[in-house]
Motif scaffolding. Sequence first.
Motif, PDB file in Angstrom:
ATOM      1  N   ARG A   1      32.869  43.204  42.120  1.00  0.00           N
ATOM      2  CA  ARG A   1      31.617  43.042  42.302  1.00  0.00           C
ATOM      3  C   ARG A   1      31.233  41.799  42.974  1.00  0.00           C
ATOM      4  N   GLY A   2      31.860  40.750  42.673  1.00  0.00           N
ATOM      5  CA  GLY A   2      31.321  39.412  43.380  1.00  0.00           C
ATOM      6  C   GLY A   2      32.474  38.374  43.038  1.00  0.00           C
ATOM      7  N   VAL A   3      32.115  37.105  43.694  1.00  0.00           N
ATOM      8  CA  VAL A   3      33.103  36.115  43.528  1.00  0.00           C
ATOM      9  C   VAL A   3      32.237  34.741  43.078  1.00  0.00           C
ATOM     10  N   THR A   4      32.642  33.842  42.485  1.00  0.00           N
ATOM     11  CA  THR A   4      31.843  32.617  42.495  1.00  0.00           C
ATOM     12  C   THR A   4      32.834  31.505  43.284  1.00  0.00           C
ATOM     13  N   THR A   5      32.168  30.694  43.861  1.00  0.00           N
ATOM     14  CA  THR A   5      32.621  29.404  44.626  1.00  0.00           C
ATOM     15  C   THR A   5      32.331  28.341  44.094  1.00  0.00           C
ATOM     16  N   GLY A   6      31.865  28.027  42.865  1.00  0.00           N
ATOM     17  CA  GLY A   6      31.254  26.686  42.361  1.00  0.00           C
ATOM     18  C   GLY A   6      30.727  26.820  41.144  1.00  0.00           C
ATOM     19  N   GLN A   7      30.307  25.891  40.491  1.00  0.00           N
ATOM     20  CA  GLN A   7      29.715  25.756  39.249  1.00  0.00           C
ATOM     21  C   GLN A   7      28.214  26.215  39.188  1.00  0.00           C
ATOM     22  N   ARG A   8      27.762  26.314  40.110  1.00  0.00           N
ATOM     23  CA  ARG A   8      26.278  26.444  40.267  1.00  0.00           C
ATOM     24  C   ARG A   8      25.777  28.116  40.187  1.00  0.00           C
ATOM     25  N   VAL A   9      25.907  28.793  39.169  1.00  0.00           N
ATOM     26  CA  VAL A   9      25.392  30.219  39.415  1.00  0.00           C
ATOM     27  C   VAL A   9      24.131  30.445  39.265  1.00  0.00           C
ATOM     28  N   PRO A  10      23.249  30.792  39.879  1.00  0.00           N
ATOM     29  CA  PRO A  10      23.587  31.967  41.020  1.00  0.00           C
ATOM     30  C   PRO A  10      23.747  31.262  42.410  1.00  0.00           C
ATOM     31  N   GLU A  11      23.405  30.046  42.766  1.00  0.00           N
ATOM     32  CA  GLU A  11      23.645  29.320  43.975  1.00  0.00           C
ATOM     33  C   GLU A  11      25.134  29.711  44.559  1.00  0.00           C
ATOM     34  N   ASP A  12      26.025  29.555  43.664  1.00  0.00           N
ATOM     35  CA  ASP A  12      27.588  29.801  44.209  1.00  0.00           C
ATOM     36  C   ASP A  12      28.095  31.053  43.955  1.00  0.00           C
ATOM     37  N   TRP A  13      26.977  32.265  43.734  1.00  0.00           N
ATOM     38  CA  TRP A  13      27.626  33.430  43.643  1.00  0.00           C
ATOM     39  C   TRP A  13      27.588  34.278  44.972  1.00  0.00           C
ATOM     40  N   GLU A  14      28.726  35.048  45.225  1.00  0.00           N
ATOM     41  CA  GLU A  14      28.668  35.978  46.544  1.00  0.00           C
ATOM     42  C   GLU A  14      29.186  37.503  46.282  1.00  0.00           C
ATOM     43  N   GLN A  15      28.799  38.182  46.905  1.00  0.00           N
ATOM     44  CA  GLN A  15      29.300  39.526  46.981  1.00  0.00           C
ATOM     45  C   GLN A  15      30.706  39.745  47.424  1.00  0.00           C
ATOM     46  N   ALA A  16      31.551  40.428  46.824  1.00  0.00           N
ATOM     47  CA  ALA A  16      32.864  40.324  47.159  1.00  0.00           C
ATOM     48  C   ALA A  16      33.125  40.837  48.784  1.00  0.00           C
ATOM     49  N   ASN A  17      33.610  40.057  49.531  1.00  0.00           N
ATOM     50  CA  ASN A  17      33.753  40.331  50.914  1.00  0.00           C
ATOM     51  C   ASN A  17      35.382  40.513  51.192  1.00  0.00           C
ATOM     52  N   PRO A  18      35.613  41.689  51.261  1.00  0.00           N
ATOM     53  CA  PRO A  18      37.323  41.949  51.517  1.00  0.00           C
ATOM     54  C   PRO A  18      37.840  41.156  52.693  1.00  0.00           C
ATOM     55  N   GLN A  19      37.223  41.246  53.754  1.00  0.00           N
ATOM     56  CA  GLN A  19      37.938  40.292  54.814  1.00  0.00           C
ATOM     57  C   GLN A  19      37.813  38.742  54.617  1.00  0.00           C
ATOM     58  N   LYS A  20      36.796  38.284  54.151  1.00  0.00           N
ATOM     59  CA  LYS A  20      36.928  36.864  53.582  1.00  0.00           C
ATOM     60  C   LYS A  20      37.817  36.526  52.517  1.00  0.00           C
TER      61      LYS A  20
END
Length: 142
Positions: free
Chosen positions: A81-100
Amino acid sequence: IDTTGLAPRDPRTRDLLNTLNLPKLQRVLVLNACSQGEMLDEVVHAFRTTGTQQAILTKTDEASKLGPALDASIRHQLMLRGVTTGQRVPEDWEQANPQKLVKQSMHAPKTAYTTTDLDLGFFFSHGSTSTTPSSELGALHA
């Protein structure tokens, strides 16, 4: 409802999950992208649900390799459903992008060890015709 701190091998895990097995409750599995593949398998098995298992991949910014996490997600047919790229949620929350995610997983990690020309002679030597003196080989094996 967060079950943080409950290890996959903890005997209370199954009881807790049975308690949370409610008709309108949607469970989402949180997987740490820094984990080894074997640990990810344990987590998926311990916290699995019936039907489609949804998941979130965390700490993708800290993981030296994403391959094991993506491998576990694919093999266990998780709906990412998604990925986190840092400690700040929701700012560092992204939808899962298969290509990326695939692109990130194919990026070669940096290592602490860099080969030199001398090392290459050792790695690719052919028996006794090595260009590396035997005294150096003995030191390397010690």
